[in-house]
Motif scaffolding. Structure first.
Motif, PDB file in Angstrom:
ATOM      1  N   LYS A  57       3.534   7.590   7.705  1.00 28.41           N
ATOM      2  CA  LYS A  57       2.173   7.205   7.357  1.00 28.41           C
ATOM      3  C   LYS A  57       2.134   6.524   5.989  1.00 28.41           C
ATOM      4  N   ILE A 100       0.885   2.815   5.163  1.00 30.98           N
ATOM      5  CA  ILE A 100      -0.111   2.523   4.125  1.00 30.98           C
ATOM      6  C   ILE A 100       0.448   1.517   3.122  1.00 30.98           C
ATOM      7  N   THR A 101       1.708   1.743   2.748  1.00 29.96           N
ATOM      8  CA  THR A 101       2.346   0.839   1.786  1.00 29.96           C
ATOM      9  C   THR A 101       2.445  -0.572   2.350  1.00 29.96           C
ATOM     10  N   GLU A 103       0.590  -1.958   4.796  1.00 32.15           N
ATOM     11  CA  GLU A 103      -0.742  -2.562   4.893  1.00 32.15           C
ATOM     12  C   GLU A 103      -1.292  -2.898   3.503  1.00 32.15           C
ATOM     13  N   GLY A 104      -1.047  -1.978   2.561  1.00 32.06           N
ATOM     14  CA  GLY A 104      -1.505  -2.228   1.199  1.00 32.06           C
ATOM     15  C   GLY A 104      -0.831  -3.440   0.597  1.00 32.06           C
ATOM     16  N   GLY A 155      -2.734   2.151  -2.097  1.00 35.78           N
ATOM     17  CA  GLY A 155      -3.637   2.558  -1.033  1.00 35.78           C
ATOM     18  C   GLY A 155      -4.297   1.352  -0.394  1.00 35.78           C
ATOM     19  N   LYS A 156      -4.745   1.520   0.850  1.00 36.34           N
ATOM     20  CA  LYS A 156      -5.419   0.414   1.536  1.00 36.34           C
ATOM     21  C   LYS A 156      -6.817   0.192   0.974  1.00 36.34           C
ATOM     22  N   CYS A 184       0.632  -1.782  -4.626  1.00 31.51           N
ATOM     23  CA  CYS A 184       1.570  -1.555  -3.526  1.00 31.51           C
ATOM     24  C   CYS A 184       2.767  -2.501  -3.648  1.00 31.51           C
TER      25      CYS A 184
END
Length: 479
Positions: free
Chosen positions: A124, A128-129, A131-132, A437-438, A463
């Motif tokens: 997860k 997140i990383t 997408e961020g 974070g996103k 990120c």
């Protein structure tokens, strides 16, 4: 294979020794040397439940040495060290149960379950990383585009400003050229008036001098003597109340008497103090003439009159013209500003928004976090504040100071300083720690030290690109 079966198997090595890092120091067919080099003992004294080495390295698998440590292999999860005092204490510290090999405690191997949970967490976090980081790339592109647009506007503004300034300068030259004849006429007008005023003053002074001579010549013999001048006590040079003969001779330049032709030098010495007898007896007290009743003086020549009030008015008009001129300049400057983009805020071009300007989007934004007591407000690159949740005044927790992260990445920490002073304490300050974070949000706030606040703030701007993101396994078979 061992993981899949879920059955712990003791590898042939001294118990409690890391398989990779320290195994070479524990060879069964050789004497063992304490890892601190303090002594060498037979190998059969390793893990014999008696501490021979000061550093406890001969008892990695027992609790004999108070400073010893036991290595949990924890296959399928993460290896770890525990203090030797926890070996066989009836509490399972190692998820593979190897620390309780002789305590009788009923331990279950939970390494696989823990590994799966950690894998989910890591997966997860990796998502997140990833997408961020993609969002960060968008932020960088938007910041780059915005900076280029603003820089273009700055360039256009500077060019427009230059052109307008050239026009203003041309208009100023035209204005000055047009005003020059009028200015020269005014100067001639004023000069003539000053010359005429001087001539009038000179004539008045001569008339007063002639009047004074006649008044002082008491015996009308055509001379003013020392005794005749001595009767005017107001001329006393030292103001001691007595005008002596010596003092009078000083006023008369050493002469005993003077005629009308030589009286001028005496008049120069006495005219400021001399009191005319005729003026005292006959002239009424001067009455101040209201400004509206001031008459122009009559002159005996063809030149136009130069009343003093008119001159002052003309001078005032000159000053007004200068004020108008400066006001015109101000209007031109305002016009230039309006025409060249006064709405552009250039301060956002001077901030350090990161290596690729990825933090630009935070400028002029504010983010809030509400707790049970307060509403915290973070305005990046501006200030941090705190306000009671149920009413009350806002408290400044610090204004923007600088990036204060570690040497390898200063953009992980923001420092806000010089906030409202604490009672009998320092000014408030806030440290803001940034994490990947996103979303962009304040996640927590605390006060670890008096008047020093700590905020946790997530943003895609920090990120980093995931290492070998495409190579991350999607299953758990390797566990």
């Amino acid at each position: 294979l061992l993981l899949i079966l879920g059955t712990p198997v003791e590898i042939q090595r001294p118990r409690g020794v890391p398989l990779t890092s320290k195994k070479p120091f524990y060879e069964e067919n050789k004497p063992f040397t304490c890892l601190d080099g303090s002594r060498t003992i037979p190998f059969d004294r390793v893990n014999d439940d008696y501490c021979d080495c000061k550093d406890g390295s001969d008892e990695p698998g027992t609790a004999a040495c108070p400073n010893g440590s036991f290595h949990c292999t924890n296959a399928g999860y993460r290896p770890m060290f525990i203090p030797s005092s926890r070996i066989n204490d009836g509490i399972c510290d190692c998820c593979d149960t190897t620390d309780e090999y002789n305590s009788g405690a009923k331990c279950e191997n939970t390494c696989k379950e823990l590994g799966l949970k950690e894998r989910d967490v890591l997966q997860k976090m990796a998502e997140i990383t990833k997408e961020g980081f993609l969002l960060k790339q968008q932020l960088i592109e938007e910041a780059k585009k915005g900076r280029e647009e603003k820089q273009g506007k700055v360039t256009d503004m500077q060019e427009n400003k230059k052109q307008l300034e050239e026009k203003v300068e041309a208009l100023r030259t035209v204005k000055e050229t047009a005003e020059q004849p009028e200015k020269e006429a005014k100067e001639r007008h004023l000069k003539a008036w000053e010359e005429q005023k001087a001539a009038i003053r000179l004539e008045k002074d001569k008339a007063k001098m002639a009047e004074a001579f006649l008044e002082l010549d008491d015996n009308a013999d055509g001379f003013v003597s020392v005794s005749e001048l001595q009767s005017h006590a107001e001329l006393d040079p030292d103001a001691d109340g007595t005008l002596t003969e010596t003092e009078v001779q000083g006023l008369m330049g050493g002469a005993a008497q003077v005629d009308t032709s030589t009286f001028e030098s005496v008049w120069t010495n006495i005219k400021d103090k001399y009191h005319s007898e005729v003026s005292r007896e006959e002239e009424p007290a001067p009455v101040e003439t209201p400004p509206e009743e001031v008459k122009e003086p009559v002159v005996d020549n063809d030149s136009e009159p130069f009343p003093e009030d008119d001159i002052s008015e003309e001078e005032d008009e000159d000053e007004d013209d200068e004020d108008d001129y400066h006001e015109d300049d101000d209007k031109v400057r305002v016009y230039i500003t309006q025409k060249t983009g006064a709405s552009i805020n250039f301060s956002d071009l001077s901030f350090d928004f990161g290596p690729d300007a990825e933090f630009t989007y935070l400028y002029s934004q504010c983010y809030e976090l509400t707790t049970s007591e307060y509403i915290y407000r973070l305005c990046p690159f501006n200030r941090v504040s705190q306000k009671p949740k149920y009413g009350g005044s806002e408290t400044n927790l610090g204004t923007w100071g600088s990036w204060s992260g570690p040497e390898n990445n200063k953009y992980l920490v923001m420092k806000y300083e010089h906030g409202t002073g604490c009672w009998q304490g320092p000014n408030r300050s806030t440290t803001v720690k940034l994490t990947c974070g996103k979303e962009t949000v304040v996640t927590s706030t605390s006060e670890p030290s008096r008047c020093e606040y700590l905020m946790e703030f997530t943003t895609p701007a920090v990120c980093q690109e995931p290492a070998n993101m495409d190579l991350l396994p999607h299953g758990h078979e390797e566990l």
